[in-house]
Design a protein around this motif. Structure first.
Motif, short mmCIF file in Angstrom:
data_model
loop_
_atom_site.label_atom_id
_atom_site.label_comp_id
_atom_site.label_asym_id
_atom_site.label_seq_id
_atom_site.Cartn_x
_atom_site.Cartn_y
_atom_site.Cartn_z
N GLU A 175 -55.16 -73.35 -11.50
CA GLU A 175 -54.86 -72.02 -10.97
C GLU A 175 -55.96 -71.06 -11.40
O GLU A 175 -56.34 -71.03 -12.57
CB GLU A 175 -53.51 -71.56 -11.52
CG GLU A 175 -52.97 -70.32 -10.90
CD GLU A 175 -51.57 -70.02 -11.42
OE1 GLU A 175 -51.44 -68.99 -12.12
OE2 GLU A 175 -50.65 -70.80 -11.14
N CYS A 176 -56.44 -70.27 -10.46
CA CYS A 176 -57.56 -69.40 -10.73
C CYS A 176 -57.26 -67.98 -10.23
O CYS A 176 -56.82 -67.81 -9.08
CB CYS A 176 -58.79 -69.97 -10.01
SG CYS A 176 -60.32 -69.14 -10.39
N ILE A 177 -57.48 -66.98 -11.08
CA ILE A 177 -57.27 -65.59 -10.69
C ILE A 177 -58.54 -64.75 -10.85
O ILE A 177 -58.52 -63.54 -10.71
CB ILE A 177 -56.12 -64.94 -11.49
CG1 ILE A 177 -56.38 -65.02 -12.98
CG2 ILE A 177 -54.79 -65.59 -11.13
CD1 ILE A 177 -55.42 -64.19 -13.83
N SER A 178 -59.66 -65.43 -11.13
CA SER A 178 -60.93 -64.73 -11.28
C SER A 178 -62.05 -65.66 -10.81
O SER A 178 -61.81 -66.77 -10.37
CB SER A 178 -61.16 -64.32 -12.74
OG SER A 178 -61.20 -65.46 -13.56
N ASP A 179 -63.28 -65.20 -10.91
CA ASP A 179 -64.42 -66.03 -10.54
C ASP A 179 -64.45 -67.30 -11.40
O ASP A 179 -64.10 -67.25 -12.58
CB ASP A 179 -65.74 -65.27 -10.74
CG ASP A 179 -65.87 -64.05 -9.84
OD1 ASP A 179 -65.00 -63.84 -8.97
OD2 ASP A 179 -66.85 -63.31 -10.00
N CYS A 180 -64.88 -68.41 -10.81
CA CYS A 180 -65.00 -69.67 -11.55
C CYS A 180 -66.31 -70.33 -11.12
O CYS A 180 -66.46 -70.73 -9.96
CB CYS A 180 -63.82 -70.59 -11.25
SG CYS A 180 -63.91 -72.16 -12.16
N SER A 181 -67.26 -70.43 -12.03
CA SER A 181 -68.59 -70.95 -11.69
C SER A 181 -68.65 -72.47 -11.62
O SER A 181 -69.59 -73.02 -11.07
CB SER A 181 -69.63 -70.44 -12.70
OG SER A 181 -69.34 -70.95 -13.99
N GLU A 182 -67.64 -73.15 -12.19
CA GLU A 182 -67.68 -74.61 -12.18
C GLU A 182 -66.26 -75.18 -12.24
O GLU A 182 -65.70 -75.38 -13.31
CB GLU A 182 -68.51 -75.12 -13.36
CG GLU A 182 -68.89 -76.56 -13.18
CD GLU A 182 -69.94 -77.00 -14.18
OE1 GLU A 182 -70.04 -78.22 -14.37
OE2 GLU A 182 -70.64 -76.17 -14.76
N CYS A 217 -65.95 -70.64 -7.06
CA CYS A 217 -65.32 -69.62 -6.22
C CYS A 217 -65.50 -68.24 -6.82
O CYS A 217 -65.68 -68.11 -8.03
CB CYS A 217 -63.85 -69.92 -6.00
SG CYS A 217 -62.79 -69.60 -7.43
N ARG A 218 -65.45 -67.25 -5.95
CA ARG A 218 -65.54 -65.84 -6.34
C ARG A 218 -64.41 -65.07 -5.69
O ARG A 218 -64.12 -65.25 -4.51
CB ARG A 218 -66.83 -65.23 -5.83
CG ARG A 218 -67.91 -65.19 -6.82
CD ARG A 218 -68.94 -64.12 -6.49
NE ARG A 218 -69.78 -64.06 -7.65
CZ ARG A 218 -71.02 -64.49 -7.68
NH1 ARG A 218 -71.60 -64.95 -6.61
NH2 ARG A 218 -71.70 -64.43 -8.80
N VAL A 219 -63.80 -64.17 -6.44
CA VAL A 219 -62.81 -63.26 -5.87
C VAL A 219 -63.57 -62.20 -5.08
O VAL A 219 -64.57 -61.66 -5.56
CB VAL A 219 -61.99 -62.57 -6.99
CG1 VAL A 219 -61.04 -61.54 -6.40
CG2 VAL A 219 -61.23 -63.58 -7.82
N VAL A 220 -63.10 -61.92 -3.87
CA VAL A 220 -63.67 -60.84 -3.08
C VAL A 220 -62.77 -59.62 -3.28
O VAL A 220 -61.61 -59.64 -2.86
CB VAL A 220 -63.75 -61.21 -1.58
CG1 VAL A 220 -64.29 -60.03 -0.77
CG2 VAL A 220 -64.61 -62.45 -1.37
N PRO A 221 -63.28 -58.59 -3.94
CA PRO A 221 -62.44 -57.42 -4.20
C PRO A 221 -62.02 -56.73 -2.90
O PRO A 221 -62.74 -56.77 -1.89
CB PRO A 221 -63.35 -56.49 -5.01
CG PRO A 221 -64.43 -57.37 -5.54
CD PRO A 221 -64.60 -58.46 -4.52
N VAL A 222 -60.87 -56.09 -2.93
CA VAL A 222 -60.41 -55.30 -1.79
C VAL A 222 -61.20 -54.00 -1.79
O VAL A 222 -61.29 -53.33 -2.82
CB VAL A 222 -58.90 -55.02 -1.89
CG1 VAL A 222 -58.44 -54.07 -0.79
CG2 VAL A 222 -58.11 -56.31 -1.86
N HIS A 223 -61.78 -53.67 -0.65
CA HIS A 223 -62.54 -52.43 -0.52
C HIS A 223 -61.76 -51.47 0.36
O HIS A 223 -61.50 -51.77 1.53
CB HIS A 223 -63.93 -52.70 0.07
CG HIS A 223 -64.73 -51.46 0.25
ND1 HIS A 223 -65.31 -50.79 -0.80
CD2 HIS A 223 -65.04 -50.74 1.36
CE1 HIS A 223 -65.95 -49.73 -0.35
NE2 HIS A 223 -65.80 -49.68 0.96
N LYS A 224 -61.38 -50.36 -0.20
CA LYS A 224 -60.70 -49.32 0.58
C LYS A 224 -61.66 -48.15 0.66
O LYS A 224 -61.99 -47.54 -0.34
CB LYS A 224 -59.40 -48.91 -0.10
CG LYS A 224 -58.40 -50.05 -0.14
CD LYS A 224 -57.05 -49.57 -0.62
CE LYS A 224 -56.10 -50.71 -0.81
NZ LYS A 224 -55.50 -51.24 0.34
#
Length: 176
Positions: free
Chosen positions: A19-26, A80-87
């Motif tokens: 389970e991942c809630i942030s960026d994970c480089s490997e 993987c990288r989280v893509v932040p929500v941009h408002k």
């Protein structure tokens, strides 16, 4: 909320999971391989190589039981990288030549064909001023995609391992 993605070793959500809630480089440091995933919330950019390199694809909330066929990866997701929500507003300047030279155009909306709309023979640099964007190698948001975060990209050839040309650009919104 940033997002949540769950990776599984086997197809169809089988085997060990991470389970991942942030960026994970490997991801390989958590699972021997990743053959399926479920995005429970948020948006993620996934890569077929460690350290956010290689082929990339945007995943939104949903299930990907055999994503290799869906997104065209030959192998498994490696980072993987989280893509932040941009408002707020989106703003991007594209340049015909590297180092922000040549023709320049400012975009605040999606562009399905840089050649048709701006008559630019090429796009070699850009400045992402506001928002998160996806560049595509073909018109109409097709072909390989590349994730752009706010910042200056003085030579777009450096973000690809080959001599890819960029032909369309789309904003990453909550409804991509």
């Amino acid at each position: 909320m940033s997002g949540k993605i769950i990776f599984f070793e086997g197809r169809n959500f089988q085997g060990l999971s991470y389970e991942c809630i942030s960026d994970c480089s490997e991801i390989a440091s958590h699972l021997s391989r990743c053959s399926s995933c479920r995005v429970e919330s948020g948006t993620f950019m996934v890569y077929d190589q460690p350290n956010y390199t290689g082929q990339q694809y945007l995943l939104t909330t949903g299930e990907y039981p055999e994503y290799q066929n869906t997104i065209g990866f030959n192998d498994c997701i490696q980072s993987c990288r989280v893509v932040p929500v941009h408002k707020g507003p989106f703003k991007l300047r594209i340049y015909e030549k590297d180092n922000f030279e040549g023709q320049m155009h400012e975009l605040t909306e999606d562009c399905d064909s840089i050649q048709d709309h701006y008559h630019m023979s090429d796009m070699q640099s850009c400045n992402v001023m506001e928002g998160y964007w996806l560049m595509f190698e073909q018109p109409n948001y097709e072909g390989r995609m590349f994730y752009l975060r706010p910042g200056k990209y003085k030579n777009l050839r450096e973000i690809s391992s080959d001599d890819v040309r960029f032909n369309s650009i789309r904003r990453i919104t909550e409804t991509v």
